[in-house]
Design a protein around this motif. Structure first.
Motif, PDB file in Angstrom:
ATOM      1  N   TRP A 118      10.558   8.105   0.279  1.00  0.00           N
ATOM      2  CA  TRP A 118       9.026   8.962   0.694  1.00  0.00           C
ATOM      3  C   TRP A 118       8.202   7.948   0.931  1.00  0.00           C
ATOM      4  O   TRP A 118       7.817   7.078   0.164  1.00  0.00           O
ATOM      5  N   HIS A 119       7.441   8.188   1.889  1.00  0.00           N
ATOM      6  CA  HIS A 119       6.571   7.125   2.783  1.00  0.00           C
ATOM      7  C   HIS A 119       5.255   7.753   3.005  1.00  0.00           C
ATOM      8  O   HIS A 119       5.191   8.666   3.783  1.00  0.00           O
ATOM      9  N   LEU A 120       4.082   7.177   2.714  1.00  0.00           N
ATOM     10  CA  LEU A 120       2.805   7.486   3.072  1.00  0.00           C
ATOM     11  C   LEU A 120       2.318   6.874   4.375  1.00  0.00           C
ATOM     12  O   LEU A 120       2.182   5.702   4.056  1.00  0.00           O
ATOM     13  N   SER A 121       1.971   7.566   5.267  1.00  0.00           N
ATOM     14  CA  SER A 121       1.598   6.624   6.552  1.00  0.00           C
ATOM     15  C   SER A 121       2.102   5.377   6.893  1.00  0.00           C
ATOM     16  O   SER A 121       1.566   4.528   6.946  1.00  0.00           O
ATOM     17  N   PRO A 122       3.479   5.389   7.008  1.00  0.00           N
ATOM     18  CA  PRO A 122       4.434   4.242   7.082  1.00  0.00           C
ATOM     19  C   PRO A 122       4.041   3.525   8.462  1.00  0.00           C
ATOM     20  O   PRO A 122       3.563   4.030   9.403  1.00  0.00           O
ATOM     21  N   GLN A 123       3.962   1.978   8.206  1.00  0.00           N
ATOM     22  CA  GLN A 123       3.666   1.039   9.273  1.00  0.00           C
ATOM     23  C   GLN A 123       5.019   0.231   9.577  1.00  0.00           C
ATOM     24  O   GLN A 123       5.354  -0.359   8.594  1.00  0.00           O
ATOM     25  N   ASP A 124       5.349   0.242  10.916  1.00  0.00           N
ATOM     26  CA  ASP A 124       6.493  -0.547  11.188  1.00  0.00           C
ATOM     27  C   ASP A 124       6.089  -2.194  11.261  1.00  0.00           C
ATOM     28  O   ASP A 124       4.852  -2.430  11.247  1.00  0.00           O
ATOM     29  N   GLY A 125       7.086  -3.070  11.458  1.00  0.00           N
ATOM     30  CA  GLY A 125       6.656  -4.690  11.448  1.00  0.00           C
ATOM     31  C   GLY A 125       5.812  -4.808  12.811  1.00  0.00           C
ATOM     32  O   GLY A 125       4.949  -5.622  12.402  1.00  0.00           O
ATOM     33  N   LEU A 126       6.121  -4.350  13.793  1.00  0.00           N
ATOM     34  CA  LEU A 126       5.205  -4.504  15.254  1.00  0.00           C
ATOM     35  C   LEU A 126       3.808  -4.177  14.812  1.00  0.00           C
ATOM     36  O   LEU A 126       2.784  -4.816  15.282  1.00  0.00           O
ATOM     37  N   SER A 127       3.411  -3.042  14.350  1.00  0.00           N
ATOM     38  CA  SER A 127       2.385  -2.602  14.174  1.00  0.00           C
ATOM     39  C   SER A 127       1.611  -3.521  13.114  1.00  0.00           C
ATOM     40  O   SER A 127       0.415  -3.745  13.225  1.00  0.00           O
ATOM     41  N   LEU A 128       2.384  -3.748  12.057  1.00  0.00           N
ATOM     42  CA  LEU A 128       1.639  -4.828  11.067  1.00  0.00           C
ATOM     43  C   LEU A 128       1.196  -6.246  11.624  1.00  0.00           C
ATOM     44  O   LEU A 128       0.178  -6.785  11.647  1.00  0.00           O
ATOM     45  N   ILE A 182      14.609  11.230   3.961  1.00  0.00           N
ATOM     46  CA  ILE A 182      13.385  10.406   3.960  1.00  0.00           C
ATOM     47  C   ILE A 182      12.279  11.377   4.349  1.00  0.00           C
ATOM     48  O   ILE A 182      12.740  12.386   5.124  1.00  0.00           O
ATOM     49  N   ARG A 183      11.331  11.460   3.679  1.00  0.00           N
ATOM     50  CA  ARG A 183      10.038  12.281   3.714  1.00  0.00           C
ATOM     51  C   ARG A 183       8.876  11.502   4.343  1.00  0.00           C
ATOM     52  O   ARG A 183       8.421  10.356   3.388  1.00  0.00           O
ATOM     53  N   VAL A 184       8.169  11.740   5.047  1.00  0.00           N
ATOM     54  CA  VAL A 184       7.075  11.341   5.864  1.00  0.00           C
ATOM     55  C   VAL A 184       5.953  12.049   5.432  1.00  0.00           C
ATOM     56  O   VAL A 184       5.788  13.198   6.045  1.00  0.00           O
ATOM     57  N   VAL A 185       4.905  11.509   5.073  1.00  0.00           N
ATOM     58  CA  VAL A 185       3.445  12.318   4.658  1.00  0.00           C
ATOM     59  C   VAL A 185       2.416  11.438   5.488  1.00  0.00           C
ATOM     60  O   VAL A 185       2.428  10.142   5.186  1.00  0.00           O
ATOM     61  N   ARG A 186       1.537  11.870   6.032  1.00  0.00           N
ATOM     62  CA  ARG A 186       0.525  11.498   6.774  1.00  0.00           C
ATOM     63  C   ARG A 186      -0.792  12.074   6.329  1.00  0.00           C
ATOM     64  O   ARG A 186      -1.092  13.151   5.886  1.00  0.00           O
ATOM     65  N   LEU A 187      -1.906  11.558   6.733  1.00  0.00           N
ATOM     66  CA  LEU A 187      -3.371  11.947   6.373  1.00  0.00           C
ATOM     67  C   LEU A 187      -3.499  12.959   7.634  1.00  0.00           C
ATOM     68  O   LEU A 187      -3.146  12.564   8.729  1.00  0.00           O
ATOM     69  N   THR A 188      -4.306  13.937   7.458  1.00  0.00           N
ATOM     70  CA  THR A 188      -4.937  14.945   8.354  1.00  0.00           C
ATOM     71  C   THR A 188      -5.696  14.086   9.491  1.00  0.00           C
ATOM     72  O   THR A 188      -6.279  13.230   9.153  1.00  0.00           O
TER      73      THR A 188
END
Length: 232
Positions: A118-128, A182-188
């Protein structure tokens, strides 16, 4: 309870709460400054999960928290290996292990064998990697200096942290897909694809650590529902 788990590079501390025999959530914070900004949110989520009869754990990883490993010696591969080792150690007492992560914490559970993610607003390696570059360049401009990015030296300073160039190279190369479920949750307001969008403040963008109790409680409920779905 503060305890320790072993991995190939030594031992690290982890905070645990709950009972043997319950499903267990192991959490991964984003690295560096975002860890400070999101820790209170994560701790609230974890404590709310215990109300649902779910045990919880938050491990320190090499070069983070109270680890004796220097931040400049941290590697993404070591974070992944240590997290996977914590999962295997927890498996002795818990029937199901579930991973949750905020932002670039989603990079850390890649090697772990878990029942769900379960991931909140996941960020990949390139973005980081891009974010770290922007922070380093902005700080250099403020100091009337310049910074080479990508770095060609052994390490580079970003917001007071010395980060190994080896870690930066790992971030650029990390593109491994995660296994389902996998479940992805993001902010409005976040236009990226997600299984659900929730109202709340992006605390990782705040200048100082902060808390959003309503968001934390909504996330904990969502995680508990997700774990229940995965158990069916």
């Amino acid at each position: 309870m503060i305890d320790h788990y072993a991995w190939a590079g030594g031992t690290e501390a982890w905070w645990k709460h709950g009972k043997a025999g319950q499903p267990l959530v192991i959490a991964a914070l984003p690295p560096f400054e975002e860890a400070n900004r999101t820790r209170a949110l994560m701790m609230r989520v974890l404590m709310q999960l215990t109300v649902h009869g779910i045990s919880v754990a938050l491990p320190d990883l090499p070069g983070t928290g109270e680890s004796l490993v220097a931040t400049q010696d941290a590697r993404l591969s070591d974070w992944q290996a240590a997290y996977a080792a914590a999962v295997e150690e927890a498996r002795r007492d818990h029937p199901g292990i579930h991973s949750i992560a905020i932002r670039a914490g989603a990079l850390i559970d890649a090697q772990a064998t878990v029942a769900s993610r379960w991931h909140l607003s996941p960020q990949d390696g390139l973005s980081l990697h891009r974010d770290l570059g922007r922070i380093a360049k902005a700080a250099a401009i403020e100091d009337g200096d310049t910074v080479e990015w990508p770095s060609q030296s052994d390490r580079v300073e970003v917001a007071g942290n010395f980060i190994s160039n080896d870690l930066l190279v790992e971030l650029q190369a990390d593109s491994s897909p995660l296994a389902d479920p996998i479940r992805v949750v993001r902010l409005t307001g976040d236009p990226a694809p997600a299984d659900r969008h929730v109202d709340g403040a992006p605390l990782w963008r705040r200048a100082e650590p902060d808390q959003d109790l309503d968001l934390a409680d909504a996330l904990a409920d969502d995680i508990a529902d997700w774990i229940a779905q995965c158990a069916r």
